[in-house]
Scaffold this motif. Structure first.
Motif, PDB file in Angstrom:
ATOM      1  N   ARG A 159      18.751 -26.801  29.300  1.00 13.75           N
ATOM      2  CA  ARG A 159      18.510 -28.228  29.520  1.00 13.75           C
ATOM      3  C   ARG A 159      18.666 -28.522  31.015  1.00 13.75           C
ATOM      4  NH1 ARG A 159      22.391 -31.284  26.232  1.00 13.75           N
ATOM      5  NH2 ARG A 159      21.282 -33.108  26.972  1.00 13.75           N
ATOM      6  N   ARG A 160      19.879 -28.733  31.463  1.00 11.37           N
ATOM      7  CA  ARG A 160      20.107 -29.113  32.863  1.00 11.37           C
ATOM      8  C   ARG A 160      20.760 -28.024  33.702  1.00 11.37           C
ATOM      9  NH1 ARG A 160      22.908 -34.955  32.073  1.00 11.37           N
ATOM     10  NH2 ARG A 160      21.763 -35.459  30.197  1.00 11.37           N
ATOM     11  N   ILE A 161      21.445 -27.105  33.065  1.00 13.01           N
ATOM     12  CA  ILE A 161      22.123 -26.037  33.805  1.00 13.01           C
ATOM     13  C   ILE A 161      21.169 -24.853  33.938  1.00 13.01           C
ATOM     14  CG2 ILE A 161      24.080 -24.438  33.812  1.00 13.01           C
ATOM     15  CD1 ILE A 161      25.627 -26.646  32.257  1.00 13.01           C
ATOM     16  N   ARG A 162      20.903 -24.487  35.184  1.00  5.70           N
ATOM     17  CA  ARG A 162      19.949 -23.409  35.464  1.00  5.70           C
ATOM     18  C   ARG A 162      20.544 -22.043  35.114  1.00  5.70           C
ATOM     19  NH1 ARG A 162      20.303 -26.160  40.355  1.00  5.70           N
ATOM     20  NH2 ARG A 162      21.241 -24.288  41.203  1.00  5.70           N
ATOM     21  N   GLU A 163      19.695 -21.054  35.095  1.00  4.50           N
ATOM     22  CA  GLU A 163      20.163 -19.689  34.869  1.00  4.50           C
ATOM     23  C   GLU A 163      21.005 -19.243  36.055  1.00  4.50           C
ATOM     24  OE1 GLU A 163      16.251 -17.259  36.362  1.00  4.50           O
ATOM     25  OE2 GLU A 163      16.267 -18.041  34.312  1.00  4.50           O
ATOM     26  N   ASN A 164      22.025 -18.467  35.785  1.00  2.00           N
ATOM     27  CA  ASN A 164      22.928 -17.924  36.810  1.00  2.00           C
ATOM     28  C   ASN A 164      23.488 -18.996  37.731  1.00  2.00           C
ATOM     29  OD1 ASN A 164      22.520 -15.225  35.909  1.00  2.00           O
ATOM     30  ND2 ASN A 164      20.573 -15.198  36.995  1.00  2.00           N
ATOM     31  N   GLU A 165      23.921 -20.107  37.157  1.00  2.00           N
ATOM     32  CA  GLU A 165      24.442 -21.209  37.962  1.00  2.00           C
ATOM     33  C   GLU A 165      25.966 -21.284  37.862  1.00  2.00           C
ATOM     34  OE1 GLU A 165      23.534 -25.852  38.971  1.00  2.00           O
ATOM     35  OE2 GLU A 165      22.811 -25.081  37.063  1.00  2.00           O
ATOM     36  N   PRO A 166      26.668 -21.094  38.987  1.00  6.21           N
ATOM     37  CA  PRO A 166      28.118 -21.305  38.972  1.00  6.21           C
ATOM     38  C   PRO A 166      28.399 -22.804  38.818  1.00  6.21           C
ATOM     39  CG  PRO A 166      27.361 -20.643  41.162  1.00  6.21           C
ATOM     40  CD  PRO A 166      26.168 -20.676  40.277  1.00  6.21           C
ATOM     41  N   LEU A 167      29.540 -23.138  38.215  1.00  7.95           N
ATOM     42  CA  LEU A 167      29.829 -24.535  37.906  1.00  7.95           C
ATOM     43  C   LEU A 167      31.224 -24.947  38.344  1.00  7.95           C
ATOM     44  CD1 LEU A 167      28.460 -24.623  34.247  1.00  7.95           C
ATOM     45  CD2 LEU A 167      27.315 -25.458  36.303  1.00  7.95           C
ATOM     46  N   ILE A 168      31.356 -26.253  38.579  1.00  6.18           N
ATOM     47  CA  ILE A 168      32.654 -26.878  38.803  1.00  6.18           C
ATOM     48  C   ILE A 168      32.905 -27.749  37.580  1.00  6.18           C
ATOM     49  CG2 ILE A 168      33.988 -28.461  40.240  1.00  6.18           C
ATOM     50  CD1 ILE A 168      32.069 -27.690  42.581  1.00  6.18           C
ATOM     51  N   VAL A 169      33.989 -27.451  36.856  1.00  4.26           N
ATOM     52  CA  VAL A 169      34.283 -28.162  35.617  1.00  4.26           C
ATOM     53  C   VAL A 169      35.676 -28.768  35.733  1.00  4.26           C
ATOM     54  CG1 VAL A 169      34.514 -27.962  33.107  1.00  4.26           C
ATOM     55  CG2 VAL A 169      32.841 -26.542  34.316  1.00  4.26           C
ATOM     56  N   THR A 170      35.764 -30.095  35.575  1.00  2.00           N
ATOM     57  CA  THR A 170      37.044 -30.786  35.608  1.00  2.00           C
ATOM     58  C   THR A 170      37.426 -31.176  34.187  1.00  2.00           C
ATOM     59  OG1 THR A 170      36.609 -31.586  37.839  1.00  2.00           O
ATOM     60  CG2 THR A 170      38.312 -32.738  36.579  1.00  2.00           C
ATOM     61  N   VAL A 171      38.628 -30.759  33.782  1.00  2.00           N
ATOM     62  CA  VAL A 171      39.087 -30.930  32.406  1.00  2.00           C
ATOM     63  C   VAL A 171      40.407 -31.682  32.381  1.00  2.00           C
ATOM     64  CG1 VAL A 171      39.783 -29.710  30.291  1.00  2.00           C
ATOM     65  CG2 VAL A 171      38.074 -28.699  31.808  1.00  2.00           C
ATOM     66  N   THR A 172      40.522 -32.640  31.453  1.00  2.00           N
ATOM     67  CA  THR A 172      41.794 -33.296  31.179  1.00  2.00           C
ATOM     68  C   THR A 172      42.170 -32.970  29.745  1.00  2.00           C
ATOM     69  OG1 THR A 172      41.330 -35.100  32.716  1.00  2.00           O
ATOM     70  CG2 THR A 172      43.042 -35.492  31.071  1.00  2.00           C
ATOM     71  N   LEU A 173      43.284 -32.254  29.579  1.00  2.00           N
ATOM     72  CA  LEU A 173      43.778 -31.919  28.248  1.00  2.00           C
ATOM     73  C   LEU A 173      44.624 -33.094  27.765  1.00  2.00           C
ATOM     74  CD1 LEU A 173      44.042 -29.850  25.942  1.00  2.00           C
ATOM     75  CD2 LEU A 173      46.049 -28.948  27.125  1.00  2.00           C
ATOM     76  N   ARG A 174      44.072 -33.858  26.834  1.00  2.00           N
ATOM     77  CA  ARG A 174      44.772 -35.050  26.326  1.00  2.00           C
ATOM     78  C   ARG A 174      45.924 -34.678  25.410  1.00  2.00           C
ATOM     79  NH1 ARG A 174      43.646 -38.321  29.994  1.00  2.00           N
ATOM     80  NH2 ARG A 174      41.463 -38.733  30.307  1.00  2.00           N
ATOM     81  N   ASP A 175      45.690 -33.698  24.551  1.00  2.00           N
ATOM     82  CA  ASP A 175      46.704 -33.332  23.572  1.00  2.00           C
ATOM     83  C   ASP A 175      46.294 -32.022  22.923  1.00  2.00           C
ATOM     84  OD1 ASP A 175      48.982 -33.528  21.990  1.00  2.00           O
ATOM     85  OD2 ASP A 175      48.238 -35.174  20.744  1.00  2.00           O
ATOM     86  N   PHE A 176      47.213 -31.398  22.229  1.00  2.00           N
ATOM     87  CA  PHE A 176      46.898 -30.275  21.354  1.00  2.00           C
ATOM     88  C   PHE A 176      47.938 -30.237  20.245  1.00  2.00           C
ATOM     89  CE2 PHE A 176      49.564 -28.433  24.647  1.00  2.00           C
ATOM     90  CZ  PHE A 176      50.441 -27.610  23.966  1.00  2.00           C
ATOM     91  N   LYS A 177      47.474 -29.817  19.082  1.00  2.00           N
ATOM     92  CA  LYS A 177      48.325 -29.793  17.894  1.00  2.00           C
ATOM     93  C   LYS A 177      48.061 -28.518  17.125  1.00  2.00           C
ATOM     94  CE  LYS A 177      48.301 -34.742  17.546  1.00  2.00           C
ATOM     95  NZ  LYS A 177      47.990 -35.938  16.888  1.00  2.00           N
ATOM     96  N   PRO A 178      49.064 -28.082  16.355  1.00  2.00           N
ATOM     97  CA  PRO A 178      48.812 -26.912  15.504  1.00  2.00           C
ATOM     98  C   PRO A 178      47.720 -27.198  14.485  1.00  2.00           C
ATOM     99  CG  PRO A 178      51.160 -27.464  15.544  1.00  2.00           C
ATOM    100  CD  PRO A 178      50.419 -28.570  16.232  1.00  2.00           C
ATOM    101  N   GLU A 179      46.984 -26.158  14.147  1.00  2.00           N
ATOM    102  CA  GLU A 179      45.936 -26.299  13.142  1.00  2.00           C
ATOM    103  C   GLU A 179      46.585 -26.720  11.818  1.00  2.00           C
ATOM    104  OE1 GLU A 179      42.309 -23.596  11.329  1.00  2.00           O
ATOM    105  OE2 GLU A 179      43.938 -22.622  12.392  1.00  2.00           O
ATOM    106  N   PRO A 180      46.015 -27.728  11.134  1.00  2.00           N
ATOM    107  CA  PRO A 180      46.611 -28.139   9.858  1.00  2.00           C
ATOM    108  C   PRO A 180      46.531 -27.014   8.828  1.00  2.00           C
ATOM    109  CG  PRO A 180      44.612 -29.419  10.356  1.00  2.00           C
ATOM    110  CD  PRO A 180      44.837 -28.481  11.486  1.00  2.00           C
ATOM    111  N   THR A 181      47.565 -26.906   8.034  1.00  2.00           N
ATOM    112  CA  THR A 181      47.576 -25.913   6.963  1.00  2.00           C
ATOM    113  C   THR A 181      47.188 -26.571   5.648  1.00  2.00           C
ATOM    114  OG1 THR A 181      49.910 -26.297   6.477  1.00  2.00           O
ATOM    115  CG2 THR A 181      49.400 -24.603   8.122  1.00  2.00           C
ATOM    116  N   ASN A 182      47.000 -25.777   4.623  1.00  2.00           N
ATOM    117  CA  ASN A 182      46.654 -26.327   3.306  1.00  2.00           C
ATOM    118  C   ASN A 182      47.783 -27.161   2.726  1.00  2.00           C
ATOM    119  OD1 ASN A 182      44.184 -25.096   3.403  1.00  2.00           O
ATOM    120  ND2 ASN A 182      44.866 -23.261   2.328  1.00  2.00           N
ATOM    121  N   GLU A 183      48.992 -26.962   3.220  1.00  2.00           N
ATOM    122  CA  GLU A 183      50.144 -27.720   2.711  1.00  2.00           C
ATOM    123  C   GLU A 183      50.192 -29.130   3.266  1.00  2.00           C
ATOM    124  OE1 GLU A 183      53.430 -25.284   3.818  1.00  2.00           O
ATOM    125  OE2 GLU A 183      52.665 -23.558   2.715  1.00  2.00           O
ATOM    126  N   ASP A 184      49.471 -29.358   4.404  1.00  2.00           N
ATOM    127  CA  ASP A 184      49.497 -30.698   5.022  1.00  2.00           C
ATOM    128  C   ASP A 184      48.711 -31.699   4.251  1.00  2.00           C
ATOM    129  OD1 ASP A 184      51.067 -29.634   6.962  1.00  2.00           O
ATOM    130  OD2 ASP A 184      49.482 -29.413   8.449  1.00  2.00           O
TER     131      ASP A 184
END
Length: 184
Positions: A159-184
Motif C-alpha cells: 500500500r504505502r510502505i515501499r519495498e526494502n524501506e527502513p521505518l521509524i515507528v513510535t509506540v506507546t504501550l498503554r497496558d498489558f495483561k495476562p491472557e485470560p484463561t478458561n477459568e476467567d
C-alpha cells in the motif's frame, strides 16, 4: 488398407515411445545466484544501517540503544516505577505511528487505531515491533528505527510502505495483561 494401419499403429507407438528418454532437469548448483543474492542483501542492509546511523549522529537530544536483534530505539517517555514487561501470552494494548526514514508520516496513530496484540502468539505486527514491545513497560513511549528486514522487508505492505524501506515507528504501550484463561 485401413485395417492394416490400425494393426500397426500400436506397434509404431510402442517403438517410438521406447526410444524417447526423459529429459533431466537443468541444475544451477554452482551457487552463483545465492552468492549474488547474499551480496545484494549485504549491500542493502549496510546502506540502510548507514542511513540510520546518520539519523542517530544528527539527533543529539536522544540516547539511542542498539538492540541485539538489529534495530535501534530511544525512550520518549520512560516508566522507571514499574519493572514488568510483556511476556509470551500477555495481551499488549498499544498505539503507534509509522514514518519513513526521512520522518514523513506514512500511517498516523489515528489511522492505525489502538492495537491489541497477543505477545508471541500472532504475526499481525512487524518482526521488529514484536520484539520491541517486550522491552517496554506500561505507559512508556519508545521510538524504534527498524531496517527493512525488521519491518516489511522486500515486499513492503503493498500500500504505502515501499519495498526494502527502513521505518521509524513510535509506540506507546498503554497496558498489558495476562491472557485470560478458561477459568476467567
Amino acid at each position: 488398407m485401413l485395417r492394416k494401419f490400425w494393426i500397426f499403429l500400436p506397434l509404431i507407438t510402442l517403438f517410438s515411445c521406447s526410444e524417447q528418454q526423459a529429459r533431466k532437469p537443468v541444475s544451477h548448483s554452482s551457487g552463483t545466484f545465492m552468492k549474488e543474492s547474499i551480496e545484494r542483501n549485504k549491500l542493502l542492509v549496510a546502506g540502510e544501517e548507514d542511513k540510520i546511523e546518520a539519523i542517530i549522529k544528527k539527533d543529539t537530544a536522544n540516547n539511542y540503544i542498539a538492540s541485539q536483534k538489529g534495530y535501534w530505539y530511544f525512550y520518549q517517555q520512560r516508566n522507571t516505577a514499574d519493572t514488568l514487561t510483556p511476556k509470551k501470552g500477555d495481551i499488549a494494548y498499544f498505539d503507534y505511528e509509522i514514518k519513513d526514514i526521512e520522518g514523513e508520516i506514512i500511517y498516523s496513530q489515528l489511522e492505525l487505531r489502538p492495537q491489541e496484540y497477543y505477545v508471541d502468539k500472532e504475526q499481525k505486527i512487524i518482526m521488529g515491533l514484536r520484539d520491541g514491545i517486550k522491552l517496554m513497560r506500561k505507559n512508556e513511549t519508545v521510538t524504534f528505527l527498524f531496517p527493512s528486514h525488521m519491518a516489511y522487508g522486500y515486499h513492503g505492505d503493498e500500500r504505502r510502505i515501499r519495498e526494502n524501506e527502513p521505518l521509524i515507528v513510535t509506540v506507546t504501550l498503554r497496558d498489558f495483561k495476562p491472557e485470560p484463561t478458561n477459568e476467567d
